[in-house]
Scaffold this motif. Structure first.
Motif, PDB file in Angstrom:
ATOM      1  N   GLU A   4       2.493  -1.374  -4.066  1.00  0.00           N
ATOM      2  CA  GLU A   4       2.480  -1.266  -5.527  1.00  0.00           C
ATOM      3  C   GLU A   4       2.471   0.198  -5.979  1.00  0.00           C
ATOM      4  O   GLU A   4       3.194   0.571  -6.911  1.00  0.00           O
ATOM      5  CB  GLU A   4       1.230  -1.991  -6.041  1.00  0.00           C
ATOM      6  N   ILE A   5       1.675   1.028  -5.328  1.00  0.00           N
ATOM      7  CA  ILE A   5       1.600   2.445  -5.688  1.00  0.00           C
ATOM      8  C   ILE A   5       2.947   3.129  -5.448  1.00  0.00           C
ATOM      9  O   ILE A   5       3.436   3.880  -6.298  1.00  0.00           O
ATOM     10  CB  ILE A   5       0.472   3.159  -4.901  1.00  0.00           C
ATOM     11  N   LEU A   6       3.557   2.879  -4.299  1.00  0.00           N
ATOM     12  CA  LEU A   6       4.850   3.508  -3.999  1.00  0.00           C
ATOM     13  C   LEU A   6       5.939   3.029  -4.958  1.00  0.00           C
ATOM     14  O   LEU A   6       6.773   3.827  -5.398  1.00  0.00           O
ATOM     15  CB  LEU A   6       5.258   3.237  -2.550  1.00  0.00           C
ATOM     16  N   GLN A   7       5.944   1.750  -5.284  1.00  0.00           N
ATOM     17  CA  GLN A   7       6.927   1.222  -6.244  1.00  0.00           C
ATOM     18  C   GLN A   7       6.738   1.867  -7.607  1.00  0.00           C
ATOM     19  O   GLN A   7       7.698   2.292  -8.245  1.00  0.00           O
ATOM     20  CB  GLN A   7       6.794  -0.299  -6.358  1.00  0.00           C
ATOM     21  N   MET A   8       5.497   1.970  -8.045  1.00  0.00           N
ATOM     22  CA  MET A   8       5.191   2.560  -9.337  1.00  0.00           C
ATOM     23  C   MET A   8       5.679   4.009  -9.407  1.00  0.00           C
ATOM     24  O   MET A   8       6.198   4.446 -10.431  1.00  0.00           O
ATOM     25  CB  MET A   8       3.678   2.510  -9.581  1.00  0.00           C
ATOM     26  N   ALA A   9       5.544   4.740  -8.293  1.00  0.00           N
ATOM     27  CA  ALA A   9       5.941   6.151  -8.252  1.00  0.00           C
ATOM     28  C   ALA A   9       7.449   6.325  -8.047  1.00  0.00           C
ATOM     29  O   ALA A   9       7.946   7.446  -8.117  1.00  0.00           O
ATOM     30  CB  ALA A   9       5.174   6.874  -7.144  1.00  0.00           C
ATOM     31  N   GLY A  10       8.163   5.240  -7.793  1.00  0.00           N
ATOM     32  CA  GLY A  10       9.617   5.321  -7.679  1.00  0.00           C
ATOM     33  C   GLY A  10      10.162   5.557  -6.287  1.00  0.00           C
ATOM     34  O   GLY A  10      11.357   5.850  -6.136  1.00  0.00           O
ATOM     35  N   PHE A  11       9.334   5.425  -5.266  1.00  0.00           N
ATOM     36  CA  PHE A  11       9.807   5.614  -3.892  1.00  0.00           C
ATOM     37  C   PHE A  11      10.673   4.450  -3.437  1.00  0.00           C
ATOM     38  O   PHE A  11      10.410   3.297  -3.781  1.00  0.00           O
ATOM     39  CB  PHE A  11       8.625   5.740  -2.916  1.00  0.00           C
ATOM     40  N   ASN A  12      11.707   4.762  -2.667  1.00  0.00           N
ATOM     41  CA  ASN A  12      12.480   3.749  -1.953  1.00  0.00           C
ATOM     42  C   ASN A  12      11.837   3.636  -0.572  1.00  0.00           C
ATOM     43  O   ASN A  12      11.689   4.637   0.123  1.00  0.00           O
ATOM     44  CB  ASN A  12      13.945   4.177  -1.801  1.00  0.00           C
ATOM     45  N   PHE A  13      11.453   2.433  -0.177  1.00  0.00           N
ATOM     46  CA  PHE A  13      10.772   2.286   1.110  1.00  0.00           C
ATOM     47  C   PHE A  13      10.979   0.884   1.654  1.00  0.00           C
ATOM     48  O   PHE A  13      11.366  -0.030   0.937  1.00  0.00           O
ATOM     49  CB  PHE A  13       9.266   2.575   0.965  1.00  0.00           C
ATOM     50  N   ARG A  14      10.713   0.778   2.928  1.00  0.00           N
ATOM     51  CA  ARG A  14      10.643  -0.532   3.565  1.00  0.00           C
ATOM     52  C   ARG A  14       9.315  -0.588   4.297  1.00  0.00           C
ATOM     53  O   ARG A  14       8.707   0.440   4.593  1.00  0.00           O
ATOM     54  CB  ARG A  14      11.814  -0.758   4.520  1.00  0.00           C
ATOM     55  N   VAL A  15       8.855  -1.796   4.570  1.00  0.00           N
ATOM     56  CA  VAL A  15       7.567  -1.989   5.241  1.00  0.00           C
ATOM     57  C   VAL A  15       7.817  -2.192   6.727  1.00  0.00           C
ATOM     58  O   VAL A  15       8.696  -2.959   7.122  1.00  0.00           O
ATOM     59  CB  VAL A  15       6.811  -3.192   4.646  1.00  0.00           C
ATOM     60  N   VAL A  16       7.052  -1.471   7.542  1.00  0.00           N
ATOM     61  CA  VAL A  16       7.089  -1.599   8.996  1.00  0.00           C
ATOM     62  C   VAL A  16       5.728  -2.104   9.433  1.00  0.00           C
ATOM     63  O   VAL A  16       4.700  -1.560   9.025  1.00  0.00           O
ATOM     64  CB  VAL A  16       7.400  -0.227   9.656  1.00  0.00           C
ATOM     65  N   LYS A  17       5.729  -3.146  10.246  1.00  0.00           N
ATOM     66  CA  LYS A  17       4.455  -3.714  10.713  1.00  0.00           C
ATOM     67  C   LYS A  17       4.185  -3.286  12.147  1.00  0.00           C
ATOM     68  O   LYS A  17       5.078  -3.320  12.991  1.00  0.00           O
ATOM     69  CB  LYS A  17       4.493  -5.228  10.600  1.00  0.00           C
ATOM     70  N   VAL A  18       2.950  -2.874  12.378  1.00  0.00           N
ATOM     71  CA  VAL A  18       2.489  -2.528  13.725  1.00  0.00           C
ATOM     72  C   VAL A  18       1.121  -3.161  13.920  1.00  0.00           C
ATOM     73  O   VAL A  18       0.460  -3.543  12.956  1.00  0.00           O
ATOM     74  CB  VAL A  18       2.399  -0.994  13.951  1.00  0.00           C
ATOM     75  N   SER A  19       0.711  -3.235  15.164  1.00  0.00           N
ATOM     76  CA  SER A  19      -0.616  -3.734  15.471  1.00  0.00           C
ATOM     77  C   SER A  19      -1.345  -2.676  16.287  1.00  0.00           C
ATOM     78  O   SER A  19      -0.916  -2.338  17.388  1.00  0.00           O
ATOM     79  CB  SER A  19      -0.502  -5.041  16.266  1.00  0.00           C
ATOM     80  N   VAL A  20      -2.389  -2.131  15.713  1.00  0.00           N
ATOM     81  CA  VAL A  20      -3.204  -1.144  16.418  1.00  0.00           C
ATOM     82  C   VAL A  20      -4.667  -1.526  16.265  1.00  0.00           C
ATOM     83  O   VAL A  20      -5.061  -2.139  15.267  1.00  0.00           O
ATOM     84  CB  VAL A  20      -2.994   0.302  15.909  1.00  0.00           C
ATOM     85  N   GLU A  21      -5.443  -1.164  17.238  1.00  0.00           N
ATOM     86  CA  GLU A  21      -6.887  -1.386  17.184  1.00  0.00           C
ATOM     87  C   GLU A  21      -7.515  -0.205  16.457  1.00  0.00           C
ATOM     88  O   GLU A  21      -7.423   0.931  16.913  1.00  0.00           O
ATOM     89  CB  GLU A  21      -7.454  -1.492  18.594  1.00  0.00           C
TER      90      GLU A  21
END
Length: 188
Positions: free
Chosen positions: A18-35
């Motif tokens: 939501e913050i990145l969209q509001m600021a106008g960034f173009n982005f995609r989400v990358v999922k990782v699993s870390v402890e």
């Protein structure tokens, strides 16, 4: 400048999106699993966890993409209040935060052209004094159960915030102004 950056957000947080969209960034989400790790230093906890996430995404990046990861923690005194395990722990956190100041630290890490830039921002937050019925109502909403410190400033938890000294977006989970400043310097 924001629309020129190809950003890979290494986070499943809807608030960060939501913050990145509001600021106008173009982005995609990358999922990782870390402890995630707890470190004796709350600052190290936030920054090391953000760095672990961004490095875990390295192989998933597209050419020219900048990876961004963050970790937000709530600190009361010297104790980190993570996401509560259940309603009882949420109740305890909210009782302890009631009427008191605490720190919210968001560590963030950027992977830019093979180089890692890691830093943090900190804000102070004061809760109003909560009544037992306010605590019970808030727990009944379910909102506290997946939030560090058992509250979300961008949701119903906003009702309990008396004051903030610092950046609202740091408390929400992504100090976007500071990240923008770093990207501006790094990508020139």
């Amino acid at each position: 400048m924001v629309e020129k950056v190809k950003l890979a957000l290494v986070s499943s947080s809807p608030r960060r999106r939501e913050i990145l969209q509001m600021a106008g960034f173009n982005f995609r989400v990358v999922k990782v699993s870390v402890e995630e790790e707890l470190h004796p230093s709350s600052y190290k906890t936030a920054t090391l966890n953000a760095e672990k996430k961004v490095l875990a995404a390295k192989e998933q990046l597209l050419p020219g993409e900048v990876a961004l990861a963050a970790d937000t923690i709530v600190v009361l005194g010297d104790e980190i209040l993570g996401k509560p395990k259940n309603s009882q722990e949420a109740r305890l956190y909210l009782k302890r935060l009631s009427g008191r100041w605490h720190k919210v630290i968001t560590g963030f890490s950027l992977l830019i052209n093979g180089r890692v830039v890691t830093d943090y921002e900190e804000s102070l937050v004061k809760f109003k004094r909560l009544t037992p019925s306010e605590i019970e109502w808030y727990i009944s909403t379910g909102e506290p159960l997946d939030k560090a410190g058992a509250y979300g400033i961008q949701g119903k938890g906003a009702l309990f915030i008396e004051r903030i000294d610092g950046d609202f977006f740091t408390v929400m989970g992504l100090p976007v102004s500071r990240i923008y400043d770093i990207l501006t310097v790094e990508l020139e």
